[in-house]
Design an enzyme around this catalytic site. Structure first.
Site, short mmCIF file in Angstrom:
data_model
loop_
_atom_site.label_atom_id
_atom_site.label_comp_id
_atom_site.label_asym_id
_atom_site.label_seq_id
_atom_site.Cartn_x
_atom_site.Cartn_y
_atom_site.Cartn_z
N LYS A 70 10.75 11.44 -1.08
CA LYS A 70 10.33 10.19 -1.74
C LYS A 70 9.04 10.32 -2.54
O LYS A 70 8.11 11.01 -2.14
CB LYS A 70 10.14 9.08 -0.69
N GLU B 234 3.24 -1.21 -6.92
CA GLU B 234 3.70 -2.27 -6.02
C GLU B 234 2.53 -3.10 -5.51
O GLU B 234 2.62 -4.32 -5.35
CB GLU B 234 4.46 -1.66 -4.84
N HIS C 117 17.42 -10.43 -20.49
CA HIS C 117 18.21 -10.65 -19.24
C HIS C 117 18.40 -9.34 -18.47
O HIS C 117 19.39 -9.19 -17.75
CB HIS C 117 19.58 -11.27 -19.52
N SER D 263 6.99 9.36 1.71
CA SER D 263 7.47 8.59 2.85
C SER D 263 7.19 9.39 4.12
O SER D 263 7.23 10.61 4.11
CB SER D 263 8.97 8.36 2.70
#
Ligand code: ARG
Length: 513
Positions: free
Chosen positions: A306, A313, A179, A300
């Site tokens: 970043k 992804e 979980h 970024s």
């Protein structure tokens, strides 16, 4: 996804078109007289990549025609020479081969017309007893066999990268989650082995399919077979596929092999997507469990600090595309009446696109795994949080004769005690606290000093003893097995005796044109 294809038109007739060999049977000039119709019906843009398999099928078909007396040996020799020349030309020239002509619709007709141009009349005999319907079903099967081999190798490369990672960082003790809540301590190797188990199943699925979907469609003809004395067993043997299919109608009308293949690609994509999601979380500042190599993160355009896990992804994102191809295939098939329908031509778009996506994702995943490190100091610094050893304590009580349900209740009350007192871990309680909780549950004086060997994440990962456990012993055992397994090459050929047949005639990478 299919790249934009440059279509080369072969020299045309005075009317501006190459006549299709079968157009004489029709009253009008055929689809080539409307350029939109010609483009609309053509599959050449994406089925070119079948050319090697198409030629292999034709060579086997021609040899069989000779064997049953439908070709002379001279005609066979001419056909073989012509087809081999064509194959060499396409190997060399690829997209630029002058035989590609969209007015001829597909790879099958381009090659047949080029053969007739090259060798004349004997070329006109090649299609004896054959239809593009059984031809394309065969080509796809042969392609699937070699694509399967490529995929198995890519799975194996990734498994090897995971194995190396497990050998580098596999002993790092970390929280195991259910979980997405801290559950029990594990070692990093335990998670790595979980991904390996799923990938191994995915590869096994592919191997199984190569066995299930082997029947030879060649000789099924257009829909009903042939009145000519074709020897379907001979082509099956020459092409290293299974025995002749039992139903000519089904062999030309079904695409189960394509659906099964894309389904198993979808399962690989799903596994990769889940892994990518896990590592995206682990690479976040919140977790900080892994450090991705800078090659596989991007910056970024606005925020200078970043380091985004874009490759992971995209692996997660591309999984949706693979599912899309699976659903497209299934939907394409659901309303088709028996016999070949042109809808079936669309199958290859989805099969090829799904394959390209998954092969790329596997390769990318392999590089990411090969360059990632688990951040042991960061993981260890925070390991006491979450009472990861609570289950271990309950199992300790079981070894002292306490029924598990009672032990569960006792440890639950001890966790609450810790929380009330602001203690981080069960090991910070005194023995008296433990025995007091036991006494309340009518289990007097069960906890001794030996309990300390059951508390703390390190002790716990050393105590797991069931097969497949995510602790030190389980991981060590499995890694040893994996090392032995990955020492041999991938694929049906490696796992099944006499399985060369499943890999098809050319295990080489299928042409991606
Ligand atoms: N390019 C076609 C396909 O992929 C070949 C079959 C055409 N058959 C026909 N009867 N029109 O399915």
């Amino acid at each position: 996804m299919a790249k934009k294809q440059k279509i080369h038109r072969a020299p045309t007739s005075p009317q501006g078109q190459i006549p299709k060999p079968w157009e004489h049977a029709k009253a009008g000039a055929g689809s080539a007289s409307d350029p939109l119709a010609a483009r609309f019906v053509a599959s050449l843009a994406y089925d070119k990549r079948l050319y090697r398999h198409d030629i292999a099928g034709s060579l086997a078909h021609a040899a069989m025609l000779r064997q049953v007396g439908l070709l002379s040996s001279r005609e066979l020799r001419d056909i073989e020479r012509g087809l081999k020349e064509i194959e060499a030309e396409i190997n060399r020239q690829g997209e630029a081969w002058e035989g590609w002509n969209i007015d001829l619709e597909d790879v099958h007709m381009c090659i047949e017309v080029a053969l007739i141009r090259k060798i004349g009349d004997p070329g006109r005999k090649l299609h004896t007893g054959r239809s593009r319907n059984d031809q394309v079903a065969l080509d796809l099967k042969l392609w699937l066999a070699s694509a399967t081999q490529q995929l198995l190798e890519a799975h194996q490369d990734l498994l090897r990268a995971f194995l190396d990672l497990a050998q580098r960082d596999g002993q790092v003790v970390m929280p195991g989650y259910t979980h997405l809540q801290r559950a029990q301590p594990i070692v990093a190797g335990g998670e790595i082995l979980a991904w390996m188990a799923a990938l191994d199943r995915a590869a096994g699925r592919l191997i199984g399919l190569a066995v299930v979907n082997r029947a030879n469609p060649l000789g099924a003809g257009a829909v009903a077979g042939s009145s000519l004395p074709l020897n379907r067993q001979a082509t099956a043997e020459a092409l290293h596929v299974g025995p002749p299919s039992d139903s000519a109608i089904d062999a030309t009308a079904s695409r189960d092999a394509a659906v099964d293949f894309v389904y198993s690609l979808a399962m690989t994509a799903m596994t990769l997507s889940r892994w990518a999601e896990q590592w995206i979380l682990y690479a976040s500042s919140e977790f900080g469990f892994i450090i991705l190599d800078g090659k596989y993160t991007t910056g970024s355009s606005m925020m200078p600090q970043k380091r985004n896990p874009d490759m992971l992804e995209l692996i997660r994102g591309r999984c949706g595309g693979v599912y899309g191809h699976l659903v497209a295939l299934l939907t394409m098939l659901k309303g088709l009446p028996l016999g070949y329908n042109r809808d079936l031509q669309e199958d290859k778009r989805h099969v090829f696109a799904a394959y390209d996506l998954v092969l790329d994702c596997l390769a990318m995943a392999t590089r990411i795994v090969a360059t990632t490190r688990f951040n042991a100091p960061r993981i260890t610094a925070d390991l006491e949080r979450g009472f990861l050893d609570a289950t271990s304590l309950a199992e300790y009580l079981v070894t002292k004769g306490v029924p598990f349900r009672t032990a569960h209740q006792i440890v639950g009350s001890l966790v609450r005690t810790c929380e009330l007192r602001g203690l981080d871990s069960l090991a910070q309680l005194a023995l008296e606290d433990c025995n007091a909780a036991c006494a309340l549950a009518k289990q007097p004086k069960v906890v001794g000093r030996d309990v300390l060997d059951w508390l703390g994440p390190q002790n716990v990962v050393e105590r797991y003893r069931t097969h497949g456990n995510a602790g030190l012993a389980g991981v060590a055992e499995l890694l040893q097995q994996w090392q032995a397994r990955l020492a041999v090459p991938a694929g049906p050929a490696a796992t099944r005796p006499g399985a060369r047949s499943a890999a098809g005639p050319k295990p080489a990478r299928p042409a991606r044109r």
